[in-house]
Design a protein around this motif. Structure first.
Motif, PDB file in Angstrom:
ATOM      1  N   HIS A 133     -58.345 -61.535 -32.755  1.00 33.05           N
ATOM      2  CA  HIS A 133     -59.211 -62.000 -31.663  1.00 33.05           C
ATOM      3  C   HIS A 133     -59.405 -63.514 -31.618  1.00 33.05           C
ATOM      4  CE1 HIS A 133     -63.024 -61.559 -34.402  1.00 33.05           C
ATOM      5  NE2 HIS A 133     -61.963 -61.876 -35.098  1.00 33.05           N
ATOM      6  N   ASP A 171     -66.399 -57.715 -35.429  1.00 31.11           N
ATOM      7  CA  ASP A 171     -65.993 -58.565 -36.546  1.00 31.11           C
ATOM      8  C   ASP A 171     -67.123 -59.581 -36.783  1.00 31.11           C
ATOM      9  OD1 ASP A 171     -63.107 -59.412 -37.945  1.00 31.11           O
ATOM     10  OD2 ASP A 171     -64.435 -61.136 -37.634  1.00 31.11           O
ATOM     11  N   VAL A 172     -67.271 -60.068 -38.011  1.00 32.16           N
ATOM     12  CA  VAL A 172     -68.373 -60.994 -38.300  1.00 32.16           C
ATOM     13  C   VAL A 172     -68.171 -62.349 -37.615  1.00 32.16           C
ATOM     14  CG1 VAL A 172     -67.519 -62.108 -40.424  1.00 32.16           C
ATOM     15  CG2 VAL A 172     -69.981 -61.644 -40.148  1.00 32.16           C
ATOM     16  N   HIS A 173     -66.914 -62.633 -37.226  1.00 30.03           N
ATOM     17  CA  HIS A 173     -66.606 -63.904 -36.567  1.00 30.03           C
ATOM     18  C   HIS A 173     -66.512 -63.704 -35.046  1.00 30.03           C
ATOM     19  CE1 HIS A 173     -64.843 -64.066 -40.702  1.00 30.03           C
ATOM     20  NE2 HIS A 173     -65.576 -65.160 -40.705  1.00 30.03           N
ATOM     21  N   ASP A 275     -65.636 -57.205 -41.907  1.00 25.00           N
ATOM     22  CA  ASP A 275     -66.237 -58.348 -42.598  1.00 25.00           C
ATOM     23  C   ASP A 275     -67.733 -58.609 -42.369  1.00 25.00           C
ATOM     24  OD1 ASP A 275     -65.654 -59.218 -40.041  1.00 25.00           O
ATOM     25  OD2 ASP A 275     -64.178 -60.727 -40.653  1.00 25.00           O
ATOM     26  N   GLY A 316     -60.671 -58.322 -39.156  1.00 22.91           N
ATOM     27  CA  GLY A 316     -60.834 -58.906 -40.488  1.00 22.91           C
ATOM     28  C   GLY A 316     -61.482 -57.988 -41.511  1.00 22.91           C
ATOM     29  N   TYR A 318     -62.607 -59.027 -45.830  1.00 23.52           N
ATOM     30  CA  TYR A 318     -62.258 -59.868 -46.991  1.00 23.52           C
ATOM     31  C   TYR A 318     -63.190 -59.586 -48.158  1.00 23.52           C
ATOM     32  CZ  TYR A 318     -60.479 -61.976 -42.756  1.00 23.52           C
ATOM     33  OH  TYR A 318     -59.895 -62.144 -41.536  1.00 23.52           O
TER      34      TYR A 318
END
Ligand SMILES: [Zn+2]
Length: 346
Positions: A133, A171-173, A275, A316, A318
């Motif tokens: 993304h 996603d966290v971002h 994430d 993501g 991690y």
């Protein structure tokens, strides 16, 4: 176990939807914080735990250059195909360029196209990959070369299989590439009311809302994280550091309700990043593995209740222990199985 029982179990294990997967999803990026082997590990775990069986997996074909060009600029595609990225462009992508990597991203885009089509057929489909993304029409960044989800949306629109779509990015971002690609004909509107219990508990959450063009974009993300510049999505939920399960789920519920009050998508594209997990090395939220499973269930329940086909990509993840990332992604499949098995029998 008796032979008959075993056959019965296997029959039960067949998913009511497809998992899109290829060994060639693997990203050849060497030692990297992005665990490129997670895709194969997810596939292996799903098989080993009996969540899925071999017949549930479908192998995608790579997207064509024509597909990629529905989203990406010809100059950028040409650079990728000829290895002509500048050093700065490669640094911004944060993954080492190679021809093999280009092929992996074309395949990820093909996987998302197939997942979108399968979602229309089966109500849900999950690509064990994709969700890149942070890719923009003219450049890649944040481990993302090609925006596979945007390519899938544009391809299905071109084929008249869908008219509209909604992206739900967990996603966290922030989904900066998604926001930029679909910014189109959007005008700012009044901010959403922030009078919910979650706002009172956490404070400082800003929710922006804007009218969409043919694709409505929702992003829930940690505000104080990459990307620094966050282009406007249709709805952005900027979460403060350390948000936990309950507040996150309340905001997701709020964002989905608001989005679906404003927009009726033919397809929902769920970007199910692992994430937001509390043990993530690149994230600063505090969701538990259980909270992330509830997140998946919430998205699937909402899609099912409104009969909106949903395609899933994994984005993501991690976690300090890669096994946690694998668990979170596998749980997305489990959640879909639970929600959509019920739906089929009801
Ligand atoms: Zn992320």
């Amino acid at each position: 176990m008796a032979q008959n029982d075993k056959r019965y179990d296997e029959a039960n294990a067949m998913l009511p939807f497809k998992l899109i997967y290829s060994d060639a999803y693997y990203l050849p990026i060497g030692a990297h914080v992005f665990p490129a082997e997670k895709y194969r590990r997810i596939r292996d775990r799903l098989l080993a735990t009996g969540v899925a069986e071999a017949g549930d997996f479908v192998e995608p074909a790579p997207a064509t250059d024509q597909d990629i060009l529905l989203v990406h600029k010809p100059e950028y595609v040409q650079k990728l195909k000829t290895g002509a990225l500048t050093q700065r462009e490669e640094m911004e992508m944060e993954i080492p360029y190679s021809r093999d990597l280009v092929e992996a991203f074309w395949l990820a885009a093909g996987g998302s196209i197939l997942a979108a089509r399968q979602a229309l057929a089966d109500r849900v489909a999950i690509s064990i990959g994709g969700g890149f993304h942070h890719a923009f029409p003219d450049h890649g960044e944040g481990f993302c070369m090609i925006h596979d989800v945007a390519v899938a949306i544009r391809r299905l629109q071109r084929d008249d299989q869908i008219r509209t779509a909604m992206t739900v990015d967990c996603d966290v971002h922030q989904g900066n590439g998604t926001a930029a690609i679909f910014a189109g004909a959007r005008t700012p509107s009044d901010p959403l009311p922030s009078s919910s219990a979650a706002a009172a508990r956490t404070g400082g959450i800003r929710m922006r809302n804007a009218h969409a063009g043919d694709v409505f974009t929702i992003s829930l993300h940690q505000h104080n994280n990459y990307p620094m510049w966050k282009p406007l999505s249709s709805i952005d939920v900027d979460l403060p550091d350390g948000v936990g399960d309950d507040d996150y789920l309340a905001w997701l519920d709020n964002a989905l309700s608001s989005g679906l009050r404003n927009f009726e998508p033919d397809l929902l594209c769920y970007i199910a990043g692992a994430d937001p997990y509390k043990e993530d090395q690149l994230g600063g939220l505090s969701l538990t593995i259980e909270g992330l499973r509830k997140r998946d269930e919430l998205v699937f329940r909402v899609a099912r209740a409104r009969d909106i086909p949903v395609m899933v990509t994994f984005a993501g993840g991690y976690a300090r222990d890669v096994e946690d990332t694998v668990t979170i992604h596998c749980n997305t499949v489990v959640a879909a199985k639970e929600v959509f098995t019920r739906a089929l029998s009801s």
